[in-house]
Write an enzyme that holds these catalytic residues in place. Structure first.
Site, mmCIF file in Angstrom:
data_model
loop_
_atom_site.group_PDB
_atom_site.id
_atom_site.type_symbol
_atom_site.label_atom_id
_atom_site.label_comp_id
_atom_site.label_asym_id
_atom_site.label_seq_id
_atom_site.Cartn_x
_atom_site.Cartn_y
_atom_site.Cartn_z
ATOM 1 N N PHE A 142 0.859 -1.189 0.000
ATOM 2 C CA PHE A 142 0.000 0.000 0.000
ATOM 3 C C PHE A 142 0.891 1.234 0.000
ATOM 4 C CE2 PHE A 142 -2.281 3.612 1.579
ATOM 5 C CZ PHE A 142 -3.448 3.554 0.836
ATOM 6 N N ASP A 227 9.216 3.081 2.143
ATOM 7 C CA ASP A 227 8.024 3.866 2.437
ATOM 8 C C ASP A 227 7.763 3.763 3.937
ATOM 9 O OD1 ASP A 227 5.530 4.898 2.872
ATOM 10 O OD2 ASP A 227 4.599 3.979 1.117
ATOM 11 N N LYS A 256 2.172 11.312 7.142
ATOM 12 C CA LYS A 256 1.336 11.042 8.310
ATOM 13 C C LYS A 256 1.807 11.792 9.574
ATOM 14 C CE LYS A 256 -1.215 7.190 6.656
ATOM 15 N NZ LYS A 256 -0.823 6.074 5.787
HETATM 16 C C1 LIG Z 1 -0.987 6.169 4.290
HETATM 17 C C2 LIG Z 1 0.111 5.641 3.483
HETATM 18 C C3 LIG Z 1 0.440 6.215 2.234
HETATM 19 C C4 LIG Z 1 -0.365 7.309 1.581
HETATM 20 O O1 LIG Z 1 -0.463 8.465 2.337
HETATM 21 P P1 LIG Z 1 -1.618 9.541 2.000
HETATM 22 O O2 LIG Z 1 -1.270 10.716 2.856
HETATM 23 O O3 LIG Z 1 -2.913 8.906 2.363
HETATM 24 O O4 LIG Z 1 -1.533 9.830 0.549
HETATM 25 C C5 LIG Z 1 1.546 5.712 1.572
HETATM 26 N N1 LIG Z 1 2.261 4.692 2.073
HETATM 27 C C6 LIG Z 1 1.958 4.110 3.247
HETATM 28 C C7 LIG Z 1 2.819 3.002 3.761
HETATM 29 C C8 LIG Z 1 0.870 4.552 3.986
HETATM 30 O O5 LIG Z 1 0.547 3.943 5.137
#
Ligand SMILES: *Cc1c(COP(=O)(O)O)cnc(C)c1O
Length: 404
Positions: A142, A227, A256
């Protein structure tokens, strides 16, 4: 439910696109680990807005920084300098040991920016023929919701009827270093991966995986892009999840909790010349690096360190995991977690996780189901031992409850 609660939910349903399926609670206030609904009921937040509110709801110091900055200057665009961006760069570089920073807003934008940057690096530094760059990603990843990103998702729900998608991505199983070795070609520019797969249900790779991944990426001149949008900034009990295996990514993505939940702030961090290939006019964002975002992120990083939240995540996460393991309930198939990134996976016969989340709501806990059988638990990193124990008691009674 009072009529006002029904109104909020019904009005959302009437006017909003139905791209979410929220639990039936309408929140109006938050403080620390707690949130309150419109009727004054209090809940322990065990989602933390998907880990964006790691510092706790409405942290007073982040709030003060935001209000102070909002009075002075909010947006200049990058057409001009502002007096917050340099300080944000300096502080995030010092905190993470990175050399270069690219500020963006959402997590997905950080991912997209990293993809653009590693491709450019591939063509201009590594010498990959133009248009041939390959990026390796993992099944069940994700990384966000943009077209570029959902194109390499393996979740049918995420992809179906959104194509056609961009080429250039190769998908391998997560946690399988041999699969990575096999997938790398001379045109591979990057391996994009989550240290722990969050949305997939808190999937932790085997020990040693990232050590091997690091070796393979180094040996083949492939950029390791981690990520850490969800795992980063203390969530797993270390500043960055990569530290659990003592490795360093070439490119790290944060989002985040970088703003403590006040404002969308994300960043691409690099240790090398990846970000150095971007020249004026080749990438940008109207809001990226704005003074309000920088002031908020600076305060969010400061309180994380000064208030010992990372150490607390390690300590309370261990307590929480032990407590979950001690729950003797035949509904539970497995509990797993690192730091305060935890999950309870239910047996298929136990029914959908959603029912348990709704039962938890009745007991004053807000948690979110993911993928039918998994309850994800990720409270703010400021949670205390007493609050962990309080949550465990309620989880134990809920998980031993018979819904049949
Ligand atoms: C939440 C998340 C994203 C995307 O972030 P948004 O601010 O919702 O675009 C990307 N990678 C990971 C691992 C995430 O948990």
């Amino acid at each position: 439910m009072s009529s006002s609660v029904i109104d909020f939910i019904a009005t959302e349903a009437r006017f909003g696109a139905h791209n979410y399926e929220p639990i039936g609670v309408v929140l109006s206030r938050g403080e620390g680990v707690w949130v309150w609904d419109t009727e004054g009921n209090r809940y322990l937040d065990c989602l933390s807005a998907y880990s964006a509110v790691s510092q706790g709801h409405c942290h007073p110091k982040i709030l003060a920084a935001m209000v102070e900055q909002a009075h002075r200057l909010t947006l200049t665009s990058r057409a001009f300098h502002n007096d917050q961006l340099a300080l944000f760069y300096e502080e995030i570089a010092a905190l993470t040991g990175s050399h270069k920073v690219l500020p963006m807003n959402s997590g997905a934008e950080a991912v997209e920016s990293a993809i653009k940057s590693v491709r450019k690096w591939g063509y201009e530094v590594k010498g990959v023929p133009d248009g041939a760059a390959e990026i390796i990603v993992c099944a069940n990843n994700f990384h966000g919701r943009t077209l570029g990103i959902v194109g390499f998702s393996t979740d049918p729900e995420t992809r179906t009827h959104f194509g056609p998608f961009a080429p250039g991505f190769k998908i391998i199983p997560f946690g399988d270093a041999a699969a990575l070795e096999e997938a790398i070609t001379p045109n591979t520019v990057a391996f994009l991966v989550e240290p722990i797969q969050g949305e997939a249900g808190v999937v932790i790779p085997p020990a040693g995986y990232f050590t091997k991944v690091r070796e393979l990426c180094t040996a083949n001149n492939v950029m390791l892009v981690l990520d850490e949008i969800q795992t980063g900034l203390g969530r797993t009990g270390k500043l960055l999840a990569e530290q659990h295996e003592g490795i360093e990514a070439d490119v790290t993505l944060l989002g985040k909790a970088l703003s403590g939940g006040f404002y969308p702030v994300s960043a691409v961090l690099s240790n090398n010349d990846v970000l150095g290939t971007l020249r004026p006019g080749q990438h940008g964002s109207t809001f990226g690096g704005n003074p309000l975002a920088c002031a908020v992120a600076r305060a969010a990083m400061r309180v994380l360190v000064e208030e010992g939240m990372i150490e607390n995540a390690a300590r309370q996460g261990a307590r929480f995991l032990e407590g979950l393991k001690d729950i003797r309930a035949n509904t539970i198939r497995e509990v797993r977690g690192r730091g305060l990134m935890l999950a309870v996976e239910l047996h298929p016969e136990a029914g959908r996780a959603r029912r348990y989340c709704e039962a938890l709501q009745g007991k004053g806990i807000l948690a979110k189901d993911t993928h039918e059988q998994t309850i994800r638990i990720a409270p703010p990193l400021v949670i205390t031992s007493d609050q962990v124990d309080w949550a465990l008691e309620r989880l134990a009674t809920t998980l031993t409850q018979d819904f049949s």
